[in-house]
Design a protein around this motif. Structure first.
Motif, PDB file in Angstrom:
ATOM      1  N   THR A  57       0.822  -1.208   0.000  1.00 60.90           N
ATOM      2  CA  THR A  57       0.000   0.000   0.000  1.00 60.90           C
ATOM      3  C   THR A  57       0.857   1.259   0.000  1.00 60.90           C
ATOM      4  OG1 THR A  57      -0.184  -0.137   2.420  1.00 60.90           O
ATOM      5  CG2 THR A  57      -1.947  -1.126   1.117  1.00 60.90           C
ATOM      6  N   THR A  58       1.954   1.241   0.760  1.00 59.61           N
ATOM      7  CA  THR A  58       2.836   2.407   0.793  1.00 59.61           C
ATOM      8  C   THR A  58       3.519   2.624  -0.551  1.00 59.61           C
ATOM      9  OG1 THR A  58       3.249   2.088   3.153  1.00 59.61           O
ATOM     10  CG2 THR A  58       4.817   3.447   1.947  1.00 59.61           C
ATOM     11  N   ALA A  59       3.968   1.531  -1.189  1.00 59.33           N
ATOM     12  CA  ALA A  59       4.623   1.653  -2.496  1.00 59.33           C
ATOM     13  C   ALA A  59       3.645   2.140  -3.560  1.00 59.33           C
ATOM     14  CB  ALA A  59       5.220   0.306  -2.901  1.00 59.33           C
ATOM     15  N   ARG A  60       2.406   1.659  -3.510  1.00 62.61           N
ATOM     16  CA  ARG A  60       1.411   2.117  -4.484  1.00 62.61           C
ATOM     17  C   ARG A  60       1.128   3.600  -4.298  1.00 62.61           C
ATOM     18  NH1 ARG A  60      -2.384  -1.227  -3.375  1.00 62.61           N
ATOM     19  NH2 ARG A  60      -2.181  -2.720  -5.094  1.00 62.61           N
ATOM     20  N   TRP A  61       0.979   4.020  -3.043  1.00 61.75           N
ATOM     21  CA  TRP A  61       0.744   5.436  -2.766  1.00 61.75           C
ATOM     22  C   TRP A  61       1.939   6.283  -3.193  1.00 61.75           C
ATOM     23  CZ3 TRP A  61      -3.441   8.173  -1.337  1.00 61.75           C
ATOM     24  CH2 TRP A  61      -3.246   9.472  -0.860  1.00 61.75           C
ATOM     25  N   LEU A  62       3.151   5.788  -2.971  1.00 63.56           N
ATOM     26  CA  LEU A  62       4.360   6.506  -3.373  1.00 63.56           C
ATOM     27  C   LEU A  62       4.418   6.678  -4.880  1.00 63.56           C
ATOM     28  CD1 LEU A  62       7.202   7.672  -2.807  1.00 63.56           C
ATOM     29  CD2 LEU A  62       8.071   5.324  -2.859  1.00 63.56           C
ATOM     30  N   ALA A  63       4.101   5.616  -5.624  1.00 69.13           N
ATOM     31  CA  ALA A  63       4.154   5.696  -7.083  1.00 69.13           C
ATOM     32  C   ALA A  63       3.067   6.624  -7.634  1.00 69.13           C
ATOM     33  CB  ALA A  63       4.001   4.301  -7.683  1.00 69.13           C
ATOM     34  N   ASP A  64       1.901   6.637  -6.997  1.00 67.70           N
ATOM     35  CA  ASP A  64       0.782   7.432  -7.509  1.00 67.70           C
ATOM     36  C   ASP A  64       0.866   8.901  -7.128  1.00 67.70           C
ATOM     37  OD1 ASP A  64      -0.323   5.196  -8.686  1.00 67.70           O
ATOM     38  OD2 ASP A  64      -1.679   4.760  -7.005  1.00 67.70           O
TER      39      ASP A  64
END
Length: 221
Positions: A57-64
């Protein structure tokens, strides 16, 4: 008639063996492929280990959004939320895979699978450089057959990328000229430190190895 001055033969520098590295990489890929039916990489099991939820979830939020922020609240800390945000290196590795390949269960495993392959090659290279080719092959074999290494390669956990970064720094340290090792050590340790703060523990063994090789070189002069 002048007598010829005998020349001292120079030892040829050790040659790189890319073929051995390719063989080990092939073996690592073959091992991962053999375990694909067991771990089913087309599905993302986020319950065990549950830290994968935070990483993904953190990586997805970081990429978005470009913001490094965790949205996972662990039940044990529900009264006093603890976001459990670790060092940023693994989040960025996952975010890069997500940005390039999209959102798919196997994408979240890709950084760890690649780390497994590269780590096996680095283990062999380090062993070969320190103790010879046979030691390199044995060390790589032990790494490839160690069950936790295989299991972690099919998760989104941070251990494989952290181990790979440590091995990469160790290998670079061995490749540097002896006179540059101590000066470059803080810069080298910055890479694994991005993945885990425990990378600071590498300082002592690398200092010891650097001191030992320097003394050996001095005694041979």
């Amino acid at each position: 008639m002048e007598a010829s001055v005998p020349t001292i033969p120079r030892r040829a520098p050790p040659r790189n063996r890319p073929l051995g590295g390719l063989v080990i990489a092939f073996l690592a890929v073959a091992i991962l492929a053999a375990y694909v039916p067991l771990f089913k990489p087309d599905r993302m099991y986020l319950r065990e280990p549950n830290d994968q939820v935070g990483y993904v979830t953190t990586a997805r939020w970081l990429a978005d959004t470009g913001e490094l922020r965790s949205h996972l609240v662990y039940p044990a800390f529900i009264d006093n939320p603890d976001w459990r945000l670790y060092m940023p290196g693994h989040y960025y590795a996952l975010a890069l895979a997500y940005s390039v390949f999209g959102d798919h269960p196997w994408v979240w495993r890709l950084p760890n699978a690649l780390s497994f392959v590269l780590s096996a090659v680095l283990v062999a290279a380090i062993g070969r450089r320190l103790y010879g080719p046979l030691a390199g092959w044995i060390a790589a074999g032990l790494f490839l057959l160690f069950p936790p290494n295989i299991v972690d390669s099919f998760t989104a956990m941070s251990e494989p990328t952290y181990v790979c970064s440590c091995l990469f720094v160790f290998y670079l340290f061995l490749r540097l000229p002896v006179r540059w090792r101590f000066q470059a050590l803080p810069l080298l340790l910055a890479l694994p430190f991005l993945f885990r703060e425990t990378a600071a523990l590498l300082l002592l063994p690398l200092l010891g190895l650097g001191w030992h090789t320097r003394e050996v070189k001095r005694s041979s002069l």
